[in-house]
Design a protein around this motif. Structure first.
Motif, PDB file in Angstrom:
ATOM      1  N   SER A 184      87.164  52.018  81.045  1.00 50.46           N
ATOM      2  CA  SER A 184      86.149  51.442  80.166  1.00 50.46           C
ATOM      3  C   SER A 184      85.083  52.494  79.877  1.00 50.46           C
ATOM      4  O   SER A 184      84.944  53.451  80.640  1.00 50.46           O
ATOM      5  N   PRO A 185      84.270  52.286  78.835  1.00 48.52           N
ATOM      6  CA  PRO A 185      83.117  53.169  78.636  1.00 48.52           C
ATOM      7  C   PRO A 185      82.172  53.070  79.844  1.00 48.52           C
ATOM      8  O   PRO A 185      81.918  51.977  80.351  1.00 48.52           O
ATOM      9  N   GLY A 186      81.696  54.214  80.304  1.00 53.80           N
ATOM     10  CA  GLY A 186      80.678  54.199  81.353  1.00 53.80           C
ATOM     11  C   GLY A 186      81.188  53.986  82.765  1.00 53.80           C
ATOM     12  O   GLY A 186      80.403  53.739  83.673  1.00 53.80           O
ATOM     13  N   THR A 219      83.563  61.240  82.995  1.00 61.58           N
ATOM     14  CA  THR A 219      82.960  62.576  82.930  1.00 61.58           C
ATOM     15  C   THR A 219      82.328  62.955  84.269  1.00 61.58           C
ATOM     16  O   THR A 219      82.433  64.098  84.721  1.00 61.58           O
ATOM     17  N   GLY A 246      86.790  55.922  75.931  1.00 58.29           N
ATOM     18  CA  GLY A 246      86.483  54.822  76.848  1.00 58.29           C
ATOM     19  C   GLY A 246      86.989  53.505  76.293  1.00 58.29           C
ATOM     20  O   GLY A 246      86.400  52.957  75.362  1.00 58.29           O
ATOM     21  N   ASN A 247      88.094  53.016  76.842  1.00 60.16           N
ATOM     22  CA  ASN A 247      88.759  51.829  76.290  1.00 60.16           C
ATOM     23  C   ASN A 247      89.855  51.433  77.264  1.00 60.16           C
ATOM     24  O   ASN A 247      90.748  52.229  77.543  1.00 60.16           O
ATOM     25  N   GLU A 280      82.023  46.697  87.243  1.00 63.78           N
ATOM     26  CA  GLU A 280      82.806  45.944  86.250  1.00 63.78           C
ATOM     27  C   GLU A 280      83.412  44.665  86.816  1.00 63.78           C
ATOM     28  O   GLU A 280      84.036  43.905  86.067  1.00 63.78           O
TER      29      GLU A 280
END
Lengths: 218, 218
Positions: free
Chosen positions: A38-40, A44, A120-121, A143
């Motif tokens: 997911s994003p976040g 990175t 991000g997905n 999450e």
């Protein structure tokens, strides 16, 4: 009906190019990871911690995939590693062709580890082979523990699950035991690491495993 | 070329059905929200807190969208509200047709507020009009402050931004001022609420605004 046909053709073409990418990775003995989440969730940040851990002891390169911006490429470039940014301009996932194009700007000679950081997905990137040696999925504790059940394809197609942000567990309702159970229910072969990029917990274990995988390719 | 044509046709067809859905919502004076975010940002938790706040004082119904499982529908059904679960079976977003089908199983008479909880995905649902009165996007503090720049279309198409999980700010590097600045850079018209479903902060403000919006439709 026509949509299905077009989609199938797109996927067939993708798989063809993915095979060529994979051949290139194998020729160069480059262990290649397609990092998805997911994003976040911390894709990175985990790359940054990995670069920090190996501090020049390993030859690492990065391909960054984003819908927009080169923010992530700029973050990892601070570690003085070769990085190519792919901007998908709205597309929700990387495809093998985009990676092939990025590879024309990367010299794989001597590269032991290549991270491809996907968009991000937690849905669409599951369907696209980029030629990687394995997909590694990140689920962060923030999450919740039900994501493997709600987004099963990604957990089914991944070889490794990184549970990130373990430092936040005291402040969350996330049941990490249940998260693991749900993930293994979807994919009993998943290898699981827990980690925190904030306090460094688990980073060494993860990097030791990476070294073992890279050593297999010598 | 053929892909673009097929996609355009799909979107045109979607917009046609979305218009019919919108007509239905307007006829019934039902304020309809398309709730979008990454997986795990708190879409279902915010719906739960909203139901709790209005405790039967408002007539609310829910359409839940998930790739798999009816876990979310079961959560909100505990509040004794009408709920229909759409399982997309792998598709990464809701489309107007799926919502139209769900509406055949919901009686909108007297319904003042309808939540459509979209699939957790910060990319694809941005492109699909479901007939809603507005898209509301959630960004949780744990996802970092750069997401509006990296996923701009969603923030551009939304009318409201809910910044969730403010209780976790002390434990994160997220700069909430920068998050707002980035969001407003993409969409200066965004209305922004901060909230926490864990400590209840900001829920009242959000619900007061909902009441104002609903009153406009009387």
């Amino acid at each position: 009906m026509s949509i299905i046909t077009v989609e199938r053709k797109v996927l067939e073409k993708n798989d063809e190019i993915a095979s060529k990418n994979r051949e290139l990775f194998n020729t160069h003995k480059t262990f290649t990871i397609n990092l998805v989440s997911s994003p976040g969730s911390g894709k990175t940040s985990i790359i940054e911690k990995t670069l920090e851990h190996f501090k020049g002891r390993l030859n690492i390169s990065i391909i960054e995939g984003d819908v927009q911006t080169d923010l992530d490429a700029r973050r990892v470039a601070l570690y003085n590693v070769p990085v190519v940014q792919i901007v998908t301009n709205g597309a929700c996932h990387l495809e093998a062709k985009l990676v092939q194009d990025a590879l024309s700007r990367l010299d794989l000679n001597g590269v032991q580890l290549l991270f491809i950081e996907n968009v991000g997905n937690l849905v669409c990137p599951a369907a696209y082979d980029l030629g990687e040696n394995m997909k590694i999925v990140i689920a962060s504790t923030t999450e919740g523990d039900d994501k493997p059940l709600k987004y099963p394809r990604m957990f089914l197609n991944a070889s490794v699950l990184l549970i990130n942000k373990t430092d936040l567990i005291p402040y969350l309702k996330c049941d990490i035991g249940l998260l693991k159970k749900n993930a293994l229910q979807i994919n009993p072969a998943l290898k699981i690491f827990e980690m925190s990029c904030t306090n460094g917990e688990g980073i060494r274990n993860w990097c030791n495993w990476l070294e073992t995988e890279i050593a297999k390719r010598k």
